[in-house]
Structures are given as structure tokens and as C-alpha cells.
Design a protein around this motif. Sequence first.
Motif, short mmCIF file in Angstrom:
data_model
loop_
_atom_site.label_atom_id
_atom_site.label_comp_id
_atom_site.label_asym_id
_atom_site.label_seq_id
_atom_site.Cartn_x
_atom_site.Cartn_y
_atom_site.Cartn_z
N GLY A 93 23.26 -80.46 81.88
CA GLY A 93 22.67 -79.13 81.73
C GLY A 93 21.18 -79.09 81.93
O GLY A 93 20.56 -78.04 81.70
N HIS A 94 20.57 -80.18 82.39
CA HIS A 94 19.13 -80.21 82.60
C HIS A 94 18.77 -80.12 84.08
O HIS A 94 17.66 -80.48 84.49
CB HIS A 94 18.54 -81.48 81.98
N ASN A 104 18.29 -69.92 77.87
CA ASN A 104 17.50 -68.89 78.55
C ASN A 104 17.33 -69.22 80.01
O ASN A 104 17.43 -68.35 80.88
CB ASN A 104 16.13 -68.75 77.87
N TRP A 105 17.06 -70.49 80.31
CA TRP A 105 16.86 -70.88 81.71
C TRP A 105 18.16 -70.76 82.50
O TRP A 105 18.17 -70.21 83.60
CB TRP A 105 16.32 -72.31 81.77
N HIS A 106 19.25 -71.26 81.95
CA HIS A 106 20.53 -71.18 82.66
C HIS A 106 20.93 -69.73 82.94
O HIS A 106 21.44 -69.41 84.02
CB HIS A 106 21.63 -71.86 81.84
N ALA A 107 20.69 -68.85 81.99
CA ALA A 107 21.07 -67.44 82.17
C ALA A 107 20.35 -66.79 83.33
O ALA A 107 20.89 -65.88 83.98
CB ALA A 107 20.79 -66.67 80.88
N LEU A 129 23.80 -81.16 77.20
CA LEU A 129 23.61 -82.22 76.23
C LEU A 129 22.26 -82.03 75.54
O LEU A 129 21.22 -81.92 76.20
CB LEU A 129 23.64 -83.57 76.94
N LEU A 130 22.27 -82.02 74.22
CA LEU A 130 21.03 -81.91 73.46
C LEU A 130 20.51 -83.28 73.05
O LEU A 130 19.30 -83.48 72.99
CB LEU A 130 21.24 -81.04 72.22
N GLY A 131 21.42 -84.23 72.74
CA GLY A 131 20.96 -85.56 72.40
C GLY A 131 21.86 -86.27 71.42
O GLY A 131 22.97 -85.82 71.12
#
Length: 292
Positions: free
Chosen positions: A134-135, A113-116, A66-68
Amino acid sequence: MPGPLALSRSTVDRAADRRADAAWVDSLWADGATRVLLVGDGMVPVDGDALRFVAPTDAPDGDRFLLGLDDGVAFVAVRLEGKPDGGATLREVGAVLGDRDAGLAVHAIALANWHANHRFCPRCGGRTRPESGGHMRVCEVDGSQHFPRTDPAVIVLVVDERERCLLGRSAAWPGRRFSTLAGFVEPGETPEHAVVRELYEEVGVRVTSCRYAGAQPWPFPSSLMLGFYATAAGDDPVPDGDEIAEARWFSRDELAAAMGRGDVLPPSGISIARKLIEGWYGGPLPIDVSRR
């Protein structure tokens, strides 16, 4: 610093207080009005000066986050394993995107980038899965929770008693590219201490004072650049030869002349380094585009 920082603009409500409500997040993916941004390999799809979104029904599989919210519309993202069609990097389009889209792109690329790089638990090696919009990632073996990381780095424009600024050239850069000096904040260190340490380590210059100027996310892959202006005696810099190949003091006239001859190329227009230099210079740098 003059003007807004290209990658620090954002108008979207991140809805951080609602991320943990899995049912609500799922409902956004079932809403046809939700806009989905595809992100992969540090790129987002762009049409001209705007991001290109797809509907939830057209979104491929992948990590979702979720971006917002903006004016009642939800913005979400899917991480791809490769580049999205029509993809562009932040360096290419960060300055031309509007405030909303610039903020969405930076947020999405940083999360992707972090998830990868965090698909496995650093405690036990078990697989992790995305949660909280996703955070967060949760280990499927030991249940530990892991959150996106941001690496703080200081970026510094040093000025001496003669109002000259100090610029350096990284050993990895082309021979004419000069910029401000920078380095990561170490554990247990304040940004101000990092300014003093980095300047002495890289070019042998002793900082006498520094002041915070502003910050910009820099998801290449996960930094937050903390901008500073610093003062120092105008001693001859001694580059370490490892990270910094060359360092020089420039007066305003000297910098303008060097750029006019093509001897010096400034940092990217989207960078906080460029804004720091322009803040000292007093306006836009006199760059001859034909010499870039």
C-alpha cells in the motif's frame, strides 16, 4: 518545544524493507494474529484511549496497506469508503492515544487519504492499483509507479526584540482563535526561505533569523508541519486580508490576560502550533476551559 508532539509518536517498525515481498505481505493477511485497522473519512475506530482492531477474516474489502510490526504482531489497515463504526478523528483522540496507536492512526489516515485521491494515473488516466504493502500505486495501463506524497509546510512562532510573540487569526476561523503563522513550501524553495516569504506575504513582517524546532505529520489531508522559531523587528503587522484577518504581538502577560478574559483561544492541544507557543511561554498556557 516542551513535551512530545501528539502526532509524532510511533513505536512500530514499518518494515519498509519487506513491503515489496508480495508473498510475505499476503501471509500477514492469512495470519489470525494480524490486527486490522479500519480507516475512512479521516477516522479510525476507537475504544476509550485505544484503537479498535479486527481480525483479517472480519476485514471488509478495500485498499489494503501494511502499517508495520510490533513485538512480532503485524498491523495492517483497510480503507473504507465511509466512516468506520465508532470512528474518531485525530483531532478528537490524537492526544489520548498511546504512542503505538497514535503512530498507527496517523500512518493509516495519511495513506488512506492518498489512496482515495490517486486511483487514476496522472500520466495517462488509467486505473492504478496498490502495491508494495500500500505504499505505492502502479498504473495498469502504462506501468508507471506512483508514491504517497507529503506536502511540507512551515509553521512559525515569531518573536521580536521585546520578547513578544506574533499570532494571527485566519479569515476562516472564529473571531477569537489565534495561532502561529504557516504556509506551504513552494517548489525549489527551502523551508527557511518559505519562513521568510510567508511571514512577509501574510503580515508584512520581515524575518531576520529562524531556527528549526521540530516536525509533526498533519494528515489533513497530507501535510508535514515543519516547526520554526523566528526573530523579527516588532513592526506593526499588516494582515493580507485574504488568508490572515488579524495579527497581533503579545507579551506573555498580555497573552495570559487575553486568554483569561476569553478574548483569545489558542490552537488545538495536538498541534505543533500549541507546542511552539508553550515553548516560548515557558509552560502550559493558562486556558480557562469554560471559555472554549
